[in-house]
Write a protein that holds these residues in place. Structure first.
Motif, mmCIF file in Angstrom:
data_model
loop_
_atom_site.group_PDB
_atom_site.id
_atom_site.type_symbol
_atom_site.label_atom_id
_atom_site.label_comp_id
_atom_site.label_asym_id
_atom_site.label_seq_id
_atom_site.Cartn_x
_atom_site.Cartn_y
_atom_site.Cartn_z
ATOM 1 N N ALA A 403 0.828 -1.202 0.000
ATOM 2 C CA ALA A 403 0.000 0.000 0.000
ATOM 3 C C ALA A 403 0.862 1.252 0.000
ATOM 4 N N GLY A 404 0.625 2.116 -0.992
ATOM 5 C CA GLY A 404 1.339 3.378 -1.088
ATOM 6 C C GLY A 404 2.714 3.306 -1.706
ATOM 7 N N PRO A 417 -1.812 6.005 6.929
ATOM 8 C CA PRO A 417 -1.721 4.999 7.991
ATOM 9 C C PRO A 417 -3.113 4.706 8.542
ATOM 10 N N PRO A 418 -3.324 3.514 9.123
ATOM 11 C CA PRO A 418 -2.328 2.463 9.364
ATOM 12 C C PRO A 418 -2.179 1.470 8.208
ATOM 13 N N ALA A 419 -2.928 1.655 7.093
ATOM 14 C CA ALA A 419 -2.823 0.707 5.976
ATOM 15 C C ALA A 419 -1.551 0.935 5.152
ATOM 16 N N VAL A 440 -2.898 -7.991 5.955
ATOM 17 C CA VAL A 440 -2.751 -6.724 6.661
ATOM 18 C C VAL A 440 -2.565 -7.035 8.145
ATOM 19 N N THR A 441 -1.776 -6.216 8.806
ATOM 20 C CA THR A 441 -1.627 -6.309 10.253
ATOM 21 C C THR A 441 -2.530 -5.263 10.895
ATOM 22 N N ASP A 471 -9.135 -0.360 5.205
ATOM 23 C CA ASP A 471 -8.893 0.559 6.325
ATOM 24 C C ASP A 471 -9.552 0.057 7.608
ATOM 25 N N LEU A 472 -10.723 -0.550 7.467
ATOM 26 C CA LEU A 472 -11.391 -1.129 8.642
ATOM 27 C C LEU A 472 -10.510 -2.176 9.308
ATOM 28 N N LEU A 473 -9.911 -3.061 8.515
ATOM 29 C CA LEU A 473 -9.039 -4.098 9.064
ATOM 30 C C LEU A 473 -7.760 -3.501 9.639
ATOM 31 N N ALA A 474 -7.146 -2.584 8.918
ATOM 32 C CA ALA A 474 -5.887 -2.004 9.377
ATOM 33 C C ALA A 474 -6.049 -1.267 10.703
#
Length: 478
Positions: A403-404, A417-419, A440-441, A471-474
């Motif tokens: 990502a990014g 962040p945090p993704a 993803v963490t 983003d929800l998971l990250a």
């Protein structure tokens, strides 16, 4: 690998499309705050197959139609990479052999030169060989060191590690059966991305052209004229004749690329050109045939490691590498790299090794271009969990786009962040398909594997949904 036990079941239950499910539900939708939030994010749920799974807790975080099969687009490359890494290993290198079929007498080779391929997609690939002729020239130098000045025969091109179907089933029409740059043909003997380049330069006698490599076996019809700047090179989907049309302006040179219908001619033509550069006369032409019994090895070229090719699949979504890596896995499993045999062999592997239920996975090709590919989110997640537990897990994780990161297909997604710098995944997009699967963490430190696959008209809206789910998971903290 023997496929008799499962091939019949696959033919009955899967077909080329694997449209219907086999057995009951595999993943029940979990109850909890993330499921409620995911439900609120995802519209038109019938157009999605979604699953997010905590590897640390071994349980789902949210799911939407997780067992429903859909077209995965380039997420299909995830299966190709995992299968090839499992069967061949990350350090595997493809050999390409130069052989001779007769004795050398007084500088004359009394036979043919043979170029035998194993499907190496990096052979003469411009990103790895700035001079695409570098490897053919080394081969030619090896023959010259044996004192050869004349090849009495010609050049045999042997691509038979694969079948002769050089483009995938149900590929998009704009690929022109492998004519396009983004999806060129597939071969057991690739060269220079299987692209024939035409270089045009105005001169006193008019508008001339040259093939790169020089392969007169591939016909070129030039009707281009001087003036303007809109010339182009094309071929019909079912033939190798290249037609140059339009007009060119300026001094040039002007270069146009076309995926060759029969790409084995390119590698053989490059070898013949390299031999002639070494002062070796080649009296015969090029023909495509299996390597004759008793042919003697002169030079073996070894490719870059497989893991470097897998990086091209994951980060760049390179269709050319994906098809060749997948066919290498098919060849290892069945004896020959075929589109017809790959789907069943792949389904057997992922069923036996990753626990993917019958009916949840069908690979019609290696890249995801084919509209006949099918997967469920649960099949993808199971496969990603399997890869996470392998000795080459770290290398596989690193092969996915981050990502990014500017060097991958996620450069414009998850830029905060945090993704950002955390979520790493394979993207996918063809007409009416948008997919995203990876790892993803979470903010709480959990490792989560996920798959978000959409089939429908609103692909731009689907991308927004995927961003919100990622983003929800990250940001999740238990």
């Amino acid at each position: 690998m023997k496929l008799s036990r499962t091939a019949a079941a696959l033919a009955l239950g899967l077909g080329a499309a694997a449209a219907s499910m086999a057995g009951g539900a595999v993943t029940q939708s979990p109850a909890g705050p993330l499921q409620a939030q995911a439900d609120a994010i995802v519209p038109n749920k019938s157009e999605w197959t979604i699953l997010a799974w905590s590897i640390d807790r071994n349980q789902p975080l949210f799911a939407v139609n997780a067992d429903q099969t859909m077209v995965p687009a380039s997420n299909n490359k995830v299966f190709s990479a995992i299968w090839a890494l499992s069967l061949l290993g990350p350090d595997y290198r493809f050999p390409t052999d130069l052989l001779i079929t007769g004795p050398v007498q007084n500088g004359v080779l009394r036979g043919d030169v043979v170029l035998k391929g194993s499907g190496d997609p990096a052979f003469g690939y411009p990103s790895y060989d700035r001079d695409v002729m570098a490897s053919p020239r080394k081969m030619a130098e090896s023959l010259k060191r044996q004192g050869v000045t004349v090849v009495e025969g010609g050049v045999i091109a042997d691509p038979y590690i694969h079948d002769r179907q050089n483009f995938g089933p149900a590929w998009p029409l704009d690929t022109g059966n492998g004519a396009s740059r983004y999806a060129p043909t597939v071969s057991g003997l690739p060269f220079n991305r299987n692209m024939l380049w035409i270089e045009m330069r105005p001169g006193p006698g008019g508008l001339g052209f040259a093939r790169i490599p020089e392969v007169p076996e591939i016909p070129v019809i030039n009707t281009a004229r001087m003036g303007g700047g809109r010339a182009y090179a094309v071929r019909k989907p079912d033939e190798d004749t290249v037609r140059i049309r339009g007009a060119v302006g300026g001094r040039g040179p002007h270069r146009f690329g076309v995926g060759a219908y029969e790409p084995a001619y390119l590698a053989a033509g490059a070898i013949r050109q390299a031999l002639r550069e070494q002062g070796i006369q080649v009296r015969g032409g090029i023909r495509i045939a299996p390597t004759p019994n008793g042919a003697a090895l002169v030079h073996r070229h070894m490719s870059i490691p497989l893991i470097e090719m897998v990086n091209q699949l994951g980060r760049k979504s390179d269709n050319f590498f994906a098809e060749h890596v997948w066919k290498a896995a098919v060849a290892k499993a069945t004896g020959q790299g075929t589109f017809a045999g790959g789907g069943a062999a792949s389904a057997v592997f992922f069923h036996d090794k990753a626990g993917v239920p019958w009916g949840h996975l069908w690979q019609a090709d290696g890249s995801g271009l084919s509209a006949e590919n099918r997967t469920s989110a649960s099949a993808m997640v199971r496969s990603l969990i399997f890869a996470h537990k392998q000795p080459w897990s770290r290398q596989f994780h690193e092969s996915l786009a981050m990502a990014g990161d500017r060097n991958g297909t996620l450069q414009r997604m998850f830029n905060n962040p945090p993704a950002k710098g955390n979520l790493h995944a394979k993207t996918g997009y063809i007409r009416a398909v948008r997919s995203l699967s990876g790892y993803v963490t979470t903010a709480g430190g959990e490792t989560v594997v996920f798959s978000f696959i959409y089939n429908g008209r609103n692909t731009s809206g689907a991308r927004g949904v995927q961003l919100q789910l990622g983003d929800l998971l990250a940001g999740y903290r238990r």
